[in-house]
Design an enzyme around this catalytic site. Sequence first.
Site, PDB file in Angstrom:
ATOM      1  N   GLU A  62     -94.074 -12.002   2.328  1.00  0.00           N
ATOM      2  CA  GLU A  62     -95.401 -12.273   1.763  1.00  0.00           C
ATOM      3  C   GLU A  62     -96.410 -12.620   2.855  1.00  0.00           C
ATOM      4  O   GLU A  62     -97.565 -12.210   2.794  1.00  0.00           O
ATOM      5  CB  GLU A  62     -95.330 -13.415   0.741  1.00  0.00           C
ATOM      6  CG  GLU A  62     -94.699 -13.014  -0.587  1.00  0.00           C
ATOM      7  CD  GLU A  62     -95.513 -11.948  -1.323  1.00  0.00           C
ATOM      8  OE1 GLU A  62     -96.714 -11.817  -1.069  1.00  0.00           O
ATOM      9  OE2 GLU A  62     -94.910 -11.224  -2.142  1.00  0.00           O
ATOM     10  N   TYR A 145    -101.814 -18.216  -3.638  1.00  0.00           N
ATOM     11  CA  TYR A 145    -101.216 -16.915  -3.859  1.00  0.00           C
ATOM     12  C   TYR A 145     -99.770 -16.884  -3.348  1.00  0.00           C
ATOM     13  O   TYR A 145     -98.846 -16.486  -4.069  1.00  0.00           O
ATOM     14  CB  TYR A 145    -102.041 -15.802  -3.170  1.00  0.00           C
ATOM     15  CG  TYR A 145    -101.226 -14.543  -3.098  1.00  0.00           C
ATOM     16  CD1 TYR A 145    -101.098 -13.725  -4.214  1.00  0.00           C
ATOM     17  CD2 TYR A 145    -100.488 -14.228  -1.954  1.00  0.00           C
ATOM     18  CE1 TYR A 145    -100.272 -12.613  -4.198  1.00  0.00           C
ATOM     19  CE2 TYR A 145     -99.660 -13.131  -1.924  1.00  0.00           C
ATOM     20  CZ  TYR A 145     -99.561 -12.324  -3.039  1.00  0.00           C
ATOM     21  OH  TYR A 145     -98.733 -11.243  -3.029  1.00  0.00           O
ATOM     22  N   ASP A 163    -104.014 -11.397  -6.402  1.00  0.00           N
ATOM     23  CA  ASP A 163    -104.523 -10.969  -5.099  1.00  0.00           C
ATOM     24  C   ASP A 163    -105.510  -9.834  -5.366  1.00  0.00           C
ATOM     25  O   ASP A 163    -105.881  -9.584  -6.512  1.00  0.00           O
ATOM     26  CB  ASP A 163    -103.370 -10.533  -4.173  1.00  0.00           C
ATOM     27  CG  ASP A 163    -102.675  -9.264  -4.658  1.00  0.00           C
ATOM     28  OD1 ASP A 163    -102.965  -8.801  -5.792  1.00  0.00           O
ATOM     29  OD2 ASP A 163    -101.838  -8.718  -3.913  1.00  0.00           O
TER      30      ASP A 163
END
Length: 414
Positions: A62, A145, A163
């Site tokens: 990520e 996020y 996102d």
Amino acid sequence: MGAAAQPTNGSGKEPHKNGSSKEPKIKHPERLRIALLAWYRAHKRDLDWRRTRDPYAIWISEIMLQQTRVAAVTPYYRSFLARFPSARQLATARLDSVLRYWAGLGYYRRARHLHRAAKQIVSRHGGEFPRGHAEALALPGIGNYTAAAVLSIAYNAPLAVVDGNVARVLARLGAVPGELRTPAVWRRLTAMAAALLAPDASGDWNQAMMELGATICTPQSPHCAACPVSDWCKARALGIANSLPAAQKKPAKVRILLAAAVLLDPQGRTLLVRPPDGDKRSGDNHAVPEHGVLFSRLWQFPAIARRVTPVGRNRASHRSANRTINNATRRLARHLEQTLGISAPLLEPLATAKHAVTFRDIRLVPFLVRVRRLPAVPGARILPIAEIDRLPVSSATRKIAASVARVLPAHYAG
Ligand code: SF4
């Protein structure tokens, strides 16, 4: 319905807390969930980080995927995990080693944050990525996020991610007008994401929304005919899918000239310097550091940088560009004298190159400076020019080294 992960909207502010009452309603969301999850499970791309539930590996992916394309991330993800397979191994590694494995991915602050966060994961959480939202958010470099993405994918925590890809899909599904990143719009989309979340399959759901945005509901010309949720899509029904979301105003590019000196001794060795360690930033994206510190404090050739105006086509503009380069050359020579004690250096021009970093267009103007002996300067490193990759260096520094390789290939042989 799941919880909103309360992502930031890119403005640096948290979304308004009262936005949930205004989210666009989607009819029969349970059917939409079934359709999207079925599509995702049948059509998802086979990506390395989708073959694991290890929160550490998901976290690394990520962070790497932030502002970086999947294809660019994959080789870095593999080599990084091979070298640092767990938070413990990352925590005990030297920062230079971490940066070296990150070199080329850009946005090096991410790697520094990863390293610091790994140390905290070891010292505070026994080496396991924390399960709690607040604990995850407390780690360096982890915002709403990333926390929601890791916790939902690894632990199935009922947190919805938003996102850019997900926001675009939601804006079209609900026919939400306006620029995605404006606080009011982001607030509505965040509430919508929380309302739509499949709480029992939050990890797959979040990935399905991201996958839809990346492969079907793309920024230009969405492939509505192939879309598994087209029956629910208000933008499609209204015939406005192509015009949503509203175009975002892009910040003006800053043009920078970076003049760099590649010192070279008769043994083919060069000198690299690194700005002081730390992670302080002015926060002013348009500030240009005086001495070429544009590459996140990685090792680099001695350099100076300055902001320049774009070169036009007319003669006056070219004269002005030449003056700029001449000025930069003089300032670079002065810089070498003041910082390295090299008086009146002979600067041999090398091939220039372009380098782009988000809002910066950088023109690299390298010079070769042959010296009998490289200066011994505290904090600088001397090594063969063919081996600068032993240190963490940016791709801009590699481009400069490549311009030397073109004129002095012998130093790169063997
Ligand atoms: S129908 Fe078209 S616009 Fe709507 S979500 Fe699907 S791809 Fe996007």
